[in-house]
Design a protein around this motif. Structure first.
Motif, mmCIF file in Angstrom:
data_model
loop_
_atom_site.group_PDB
_atom_site.id
_atom_site.type_symbol
_atom_site.label_atom_id
_atom_site.label_comp_id
_atom_site.label_asym_id
_atom_site.label_seq_id
_atom_site.Cartn_x
_atom_site.Cartn_y
_atom_site.Cartn_z
ATOM 1 N N ASP A 112 10.062 10.656 -2.710
ATOM 2 C CA ASP A 112 8.630 10.388 -2.673
ATOM 3 C C ASP A 112 7.857 11.704 -2.608
ATOM 4 O O ASP A 112 8.331 12.691 -2.047
ATOM 5 N N THR B 38 7.454 6.009 -9.792
ATOM 6 C CA THR B 38 7.114 4.703 -9.229
ATOM 7 C C THR B 38 5.718 4.749 -8.604
ATOM 8 O O THR B 38 5.073 5.790 -8.546
ATOM 9 N N GLN B 39 5.269 3.610 -8.098
ATOM 10 C CA GLN B 39 3.956 3.543 -7.471
ATOM 11 C C GLN B 39 3.948 4.319 -6.158
ATOM 12 O O GLN B 39 4.891 4.232 -5.365
ATOM 13 N N ASN C 16 2.436 3.776 -3.432
ATOM 14 C CA ASN C 16 2.417 2.927 -2.233
ATOM 15 C C ASN C 16 3.603 1.977 -2.173
ATOM 16 O O ASN C 16 3.587 1.019 -1.402
ATOM 17 N N ASP C 17 4.630 2.208 -2.970
ATOM 18 C CA ASP C 17 5.817 1.347 -2.939
ATOM 19 C C ASP C 17 6.533 1.532 -1.603
ATOM 20 O O ASP C 17 6.951 2.644 -1.271
ATOM 21 N N LYS D 222 11.036 1.870 -2.444
ATOM 22 C CA LYS D 222 11.754 2.888 -3.211
ATOM 23 C C LYS D 222 10.788 3.927 -3.761
ATOM 24 O O LYS D 222 9.573 3.716 -3.832
ATOM 25 N N PRO E 216 2.957 -6.783 -1.897
ATOM 26 C CA PRO E 216 2.486 -6.325 -3.205
ATOM 27 C C PRO E 216 1.074 -6.801 -3.462
ATOM 28 O O PRO E 216 0.603 -7.759 -2.843
#
Length: 275
Positions: A30, A98-99, A101-102, A105, A249
């Motif tokens: 991240d 990836t997003q 705020n995921d 992962k 989500p």
């Protein structure tokens, strides 16, 4: 000339064998988040082994490995940094795929480039000598987050290394393509501190040798590789830990509200209820 070129190549392979470049990144998959800094202290050890014809270890050794790193979150998806020490001078980058705020992962590409160039000046014979080292790594960092803010990080990677040198009019260069992987765990101790042990390995698979006055020659079958352990002390607040309703989500809360409104329990004693 040929004999001198052979000597240069042998010296270059010795430099390559020291494993100057780190085979691990010692950071989370991240990103930090826009405007955040992180300082990393990375002590560790680097080892190399060469296997004999019978697959037994014929030569092995290890050296201490120590780096200091500083990273900055340029945006929510991009980090830039620099690392200095046993890895020489290294420029780092990280691009989150990836997003941001995921809560589960994080997957990112983290290409880096490191190297150095050393010149010995001009000797009594009027000839100068120099050596340069360049290492480019392209890891794919895959992080699995926990509810406490820690992260398990897997890092398969491809590595290209070039070591070149010259003595007078003669020169030689070695280009090596390696593959490797790392696994680490960024333990969130406090909001501004993570402790990250990480193990990395690297295996050269194919290469090329160039020298003055001779044709290029492909090389393979190295029968060995590098291994590294580092313990990272990471200072700086990363992305906030997401808990409770924040981990749902987008749209999940609205859907829950609609389900709640679609059914209301009747009040006991209502006129339209048969008991």
């Amino acid at each position: 000339m040929f004999r001198r070129s052979v000597a240069v190549v042998s010296a270059l392979m010795g430099i390559l064998g020291t494993g100057c470049a780190s085979v691990s990144h010692v950071q989370t998959a991240d990103t930090l988040g826009a405007g955040r800094f992180q300082v990393g202290i990375e002590p560790g050890v680097m080892g190399a082994a060469v296997l004999g014809d019978d697959e037994g270890v014929s030569a092995a050794g290890y050296v201490p490995h120590f780096d200091l790193a500083i990273r900055y979150g340029v945006s929510e998806r991009v980090d830039l940094g620099v690392r200095l020490g046993s890895s020489l001078a290294e420029l780092q980058s990280k691009f989150l795929l990836t997003q941001p705020n995921d809560p589960v992962k994080a997957i990112s590409l983290a290409p880096s480039i490191s190297g150095a160039s050393i010149g010995t000046g001009t000797g009594d014979d009027g000839e100068s000598a120099s050596t340069s080292y360049l290492n480019v790594a392209v890891p794919l960092l895959v992080g699995f987050k926990t509810t406490g803010g820690s992260e398990l990080v897997l890092g398969p990677r491809a590595i290209w290394t070039r070591v070149a040198g010259s003595a007078g009019d003669d020169g030689a260069a070695v280009n090596i393509l390696s593959v490797g992987a790392s696994v680490g765990y960024a333990l969130r101790v406090t909001e501004g501190f993570r402790l990250m042990p990480e193990v990395g390995i690297s295996f050269p698979i194919v290469g090329e040798v160039n020298s003055t006055g001779t044709d290029s020659e492909a090389i393979a079958g190295f029968n060995g590789g590098f291994a590294q352990f580092k313990l990272g002390f990471l200072f700086g607040a990363g992305r906030p830990v997401r808990r409770g309703p924040d981990i749902l989500p987008p749209g999940a809360m609205e859907e829950t509200d609609r389900r709640d409104d679609s059914y209301r329990a009747p009040e006991r004693g209502g006129e339209d209820i048969d008991y």
